[in-house]
Design a protein around this motif. Structure first.
Motif, mmCIF file in Angstrom:
data_model
loop_
_atom_site.group_PDB
_atom_site.id
_atom_site.type_symbol
_atom_site.label_atom_id
_atom_site.label_comp_id
_atom_site.label_asym_id
_atom_site.label_seq_id
_atom_site.Cartn_x
_atom_site.Cartn_y
_atom_site.Cartn_z
ATOM 1 N N MET A 1 -5.100 2.957 -0.300
ATOM 2 C CA MET A 1 -3.688 3.309 -0.503
ATOM 3 C C MET A 1 -3.135 4.118 0.664
ATOM 4 S SD MET A 1 -2.593 2.090 -3.477
ATOM 5 C CE MET A 1 -1.225 3.143 -3.970
ATOM 6 N N ASP B 1 -5.233 5.973 -11.013
ATOM 7 C CA ASP B 1 -4.160 5.037 -10.679
ATOM 8 C C ASP B 1 -2.789 5.632 -10.971
ATOM 9 O OD1 ASP B 1 -6.074 3.274 -9.890
ATOM 10 O OD2 ASP B 1 -5.647 1.738 -11.394
ATOM 11 N N ALA C 1 -0.682 3.580 -8.393
ATOM 12 C CA ALA C 1 -1.178 2.195 -8.448
ATOM 13 C C ALA C 1 -0.975 1.651 -9.852
ATOM 14 C CB ALA C 1 -2.652 2.148 -8.062
#
Length: 208
Positions: free
Chosen positions: A114, A50, A55
């Motif tokens: 993503m 992440d 993220a």
């Protein structure tokens, strides 16, 4: 579909938390040590993933259910597994293999969501699958499993490739996940069963 992915993610968290807890038991750690090792094993790889793909906040900060799953797994392990040293030697490697298969697919899927490429998705699947195990092994003062000659990271890479290619040819997400997880498991469990390994890079020269 997202609900199934979420369930798989929580299952992977529980399996890797169990792997970390069992490793802590083998090294005779106290309950706090068990929690720490279970936590870094379960969420370490996903946290690195992440952070790399932006993220943030990372998944377990946004959703405390991951921490609850880890704590519940640790509690169950402490209560039910009173003498970890008497567990079959295969327990920890098999639990680790299951976590590797689950997290490889979850990591690749999150990268694709993503908008990243298939190649990056494979890399993110690898990081998600092996990152927590690397931290676990380092804390246990062992050479990380991924750096040993026994096939480990290769299984994750193959699983990630299977997942992305399955999506490319038009398979649905769940079917692609199962294909990737089974591929990863078969390779990893075969390596455990028959001690399969890649050739070692050895620079030692023979004495004349």
């Amino acid at each position: 579909m997202s609900q199934w992915i979420y369930i798989f993610d929580l299952c992977g968290t529980a399996v890797f938390a169990l792997s970390g807890a069992l490793a802590a038991g083998k090294h005779r750690m106290d309950p706090f040590g068990v929690i720490v090792l279970a936590s870094v094993t379960a969420i370490g790889g996903g946290s690195i993933r992440d952070a790399l793909i932006g993220a943030t906040p990372v998944f377990w900060i946004r959703d405390p259910n991951y921490i609850i799953v880890i704590l519940a797994t640790v509690l169950a392990c402490l209560v039910l597994v009173r003498k970890p040293h008497k567990l079959p030697a295969i327990t920890l490697p098999v639990a680790d293999a299951l976590g590797l298969a689950l997290f490889t697919v979850i990591g690749a899927e999150k990268a694709l969501l993503m908008g990243l490429s298939g190649m990056i998705a494979v890399v993110m699947g690898l990081i998600t699958g092996v990152g927590g195990g690397i931290i676990r092994d380092l804390l246990c003062r062992q050479v990380p499993m991924v750096l040993r000659t026994e096939i480990y990271a290769t299984a994750s890479i193959v699983g990630g490739i299977c997942y992305t290619l399955s999506l490319v040819v038009g398979m649905d997400t769940i079917t692609s996940m199962f294909i990737a997880m089974i591929s990863t498991l078969i390779i990893r469990l075969s390596a455990i069963r028959w001690h399969l390994s890649l050739p070692a890079f050895d620079l030692k020269t023979k004495r004349i």
